[in-house]
Design a protein around this motif. Structure first.
Motif: not given
Length: 661
Positions: A196-219
């Motif tokens: 979620r929105h934070s003070g500055t750049h969120v952990n990039p691998t966390q963002q990447l994994d969340f994208a993978r998870f988000s795709s899988d959840s709709l799948l």
């Protein structure tokens, strides 16, 4: 050959329906998608279904010889559902919960949504699985277009479960995410949140994994609904993809989704103000064919003329609808459908064109719709054939998403732009191009270009090396092979080694530092000029083809060629201007033994693609220019029925399909 559109009869009085099917028959329509956004009318309250109007529509269409691509209507829950289950609505990265009033007002991980969608799907499947009008099933619609990703409590729970399944232990997650940085170390799965929105750049691998998870959840949503359909029906199942639109901000990994489809289908809409939008269409069609593993696919939606959602919704010029449709057909589609049949009278898309416009039959659009229906019937013998290509572009979803993460060396490092520029260069050279993943079997291609393959797995890197060693010609561009599947720099922790870590040996180069260029800055090369990016490095085993001539990287190699096994690996460490790229591509084609066809020089606006089957071979010629074009071909032109007698003339703005002798 399928021809038709989304059909929304519920938007119109019943007396219009009979008139609709009469006009559909006049236009040659043989397939319509029905019920996509009908949940609110089919289920006016939970558990009570009203199918009377849909029964009438299905019967009417069947009586007129029009087949139905029937939707399970799960794409947009009705307002009563959101009111009854308010936590089923998606939440954005700032914690704001969305509501109904548009479409797709649901969170993919909401158990209430999944239960209700399954119940609706079951009711529809059981009622219509044996209906004679039914030809195929349309699950949902444009997954993730408006509600992806969700950052709410259901996604929070689902993300933790997905991570635990992926990593097994919290220590493995900490290692993959590099949580020693910025004191981010986790001790318990419950501590992990969506990015979620934070003070500055969120952990990039966390963002990447969340994208993978988000795709899988709709799948998971798709597969749950598709399994219900398949338990009740043997008709093919699909959902409509959205081309190249689903990046990190709206993550759907179509490479993972495509094997779950019985038929791959896609939506494509021109960006009206793009002067090369016909080439963008070609790229997306080639990408769709890649998802379909070279099998025929279905164009589920495009527009007869203007859309409603761009800043300037420019109408299509005369003949453009025909050209667009035949481009998709040439590049592997076995059906051409539109959104929608009849232009809406109300709602957000009332200015989106339809097959039957507001002005009715005495219109450019209607005349062109009828012309297109007749042309598709004449070209229908190409159905089932395939497109053959000598060249391929590599486009991995993970590499795209990772390259789109924040806090990178330059905002100019854009993977989709890089992909499109290379595709456009091949398009201008008259070369038909497949799109594949780095792990696919590439041995059939003489030339493979991997633009900005920023993230690469060990398997992908090894596969590309095998391709070169086996005699292939490979091109890798700047910002490739930089990180592994967890977005960690590929390097020796002690000795470093330089970029691009995954491909240093294959390319025979070592890059020590990136030197991104300023906006609009250009740097001369010994062969041409470049923009956006430069690098300071050296060769180890590679031959230098071009160097930077100025700036802090002057003298460093910009373009190199390395002999590996029976093949060659090229590195393009910058973004050559169009002239330099064309010259480089000419060398690459020579190296790969691919001949650029003569028409690419004589008629640069003539698009030529071949489809082939055991029963024959067909050449599509689409003239995007303002001058007539001539092409040496011996066969029969299907749209006119005339023999070519060795030469085909394609008038300006026209299309032709030739069955080769």
């Amino acid at each position: 050959m399928a021809f038709g559109a989304d059909y929304n009869p519920e938007q119109w009085p019943k007396e219009v329906w009979k008139h609709d099917v009469e006009l559909m028959r006049e236009a040659g329509v043989n397939l319509v998608s029905v019920g996509i956004f009908s949940w609110a009318l089919l289920e006016p309250e939970e558990g009570r279904y009203e199918f009377g109007w849909l029964d009438e529509v299905m019967d009417l269409l069947h009586a007129n010889g029009i087949a139905v691509d029937l939707a399970n209507a799960s794409a947009s829950p009705p307002p009563w559902f959101t009111v009854k289950y308010p936590d089923s609505a998606p939440v954005d990265a700032n914690g704001v919960r969305q509501t109904h009033g548009s479409r797709q007002a649901f969170a993919a991980c909401s158990p209430d949504y999944r239960r209700a969608a399954a119940a609706l799907t079951t009711a529809i499947a059981q009622r219509y699985s044996s209906h004679p009008a039914l030809a195929m099933w349309h699950i949902h619609n444009e997954y993730g277009c408006h509600n992806q990703p969700d950052f709410g409590p259901h996604a929070e729970r689902g993300f933790r479960e997905w991570l635990e399944a992926r990593y097994g232990t919290i220590d493995a997650l900490n290692d993959a995410w590099g949580t020693a940085f910025w004191s981010q170390h986790y001790y318990n799965w419950a501590e992990i949140m969506p990015p979620r929105h934070s003070g500055t750049h969120v952990n990039p691998t966390q963002q990447l994994d969340f994208a993978r998870f988000s795709s899988d959840s709709l799948l998971e949503c798709f597969e749950a609904e598709a399994s219900i359909i398949r338990a009740n029906s043997d008709k093919p199942v699909t959902t409509n993809f959205m081309g190249i639109n689903m990046g990190l901000a709206r993550p759907i990994d179509y490479w993972r989704w495509a094997p779950r489809m019985d038929i791959v289908s896609n939506d494509h809409y021109l960006m009206a103000e793009d002067p090369r939008n016909h080439q963008d269409l070609a790229l997306v069609a080639d990408l769709t064919r890649g998802w379909a593993q070279s099998n025929p696919w279905l164009l589920m939606e495009h527009s007869t003329s203007a859309v409603n959602w761009q800043q300037r919704n420019i109408a299509k010029s005369p003949g453009q609808m025909l050209r667009n449709s035949f481009q998709h057909l040439a590049r592997g589609a076995d059906g051409i459908l539109f959104f929608q049949w009849r232009a809406s009278r109300a709602g957000a898309e009332k200015y989106h064109s339809g097959m039957l416009p507001h002005a009715g039959r005495d219109t450019k659009v209607w005349r062109e719709v009828v012309e297109l229906g007749a042309a598709l019937e004449k070209a229908s013998e190409v159905a089932g054939s395939r497109v053959l290509a000598d060249a391929a572009l590599v486009f991995d979803t993970d590499a795209r998403w990772a390259a789109e993460l924040d806090s990178h060396p330059s905002v100019e490092a854009q993977p989709v732009r890089e992909l499109r520029e290379w595709h456009d260069a091949l398009f201008r050279a008259g070369i038909t191009t497949d799109v594949r993943q780095s792990t696919d079997d590439l041995s059939a291609y003489r030339l493979v270009v991997a633009p900005m393959l920023y993230l690469v797995t060990d398997d992908g890197a090894a596969n590309l090396r095998r391709y070169v060693e086996g005699g292939g010609t490979l091109v890798l561009t700047y910002f490739s092979g930089i990180v592994d599947q967890n977005d960690r720099i590929i390097m020796d922790p002690i000795d470093g080694g330089g970029y691009p870590g995954a491909f240093r040996e294959l390319l025979g180069i070592e890059v020590e530092e990136f030197f991104p260029l300023r906006a609009a800055e250009a740097v001369p090369l010994t062969e041409g000029a470049c923009g956006r990016w430069s690098e300071l490095g050296r060769t180890t085993t590679a031959e230098v083809l071009s160097r930077y001539k100025a700036g802090p990287t002057a003298g460093s190699p910009a373009i190199t060629r390395n002999e590996v096994g029976a093949g060659h690996a090229y590195y393009v460490g910058t973004a050559p201007d169009s002239e330099a790229l064309a010259g480089l591509l000419s060398r690459l084609l020579d190296d790969a033994g691919i001949e650029s066809p003569r028409h690419a020089v004589e008629h640069p606006d003539l698009e030529v693609v071949r489809r082939t089957s055991d029963g024959g071979s067909w050449v599509f010629a689409i003239n995007h220019g303002e001058d007539d074009a001539r092409l040496a071909l011996d066969g029969t032109e299907l749209l006119s029925g005339s023999p070519t007698a060795g030469e085909l003339t394609v008038p300006a703005g026209a299309v032709a399909v030739v069955r080769l002798s």
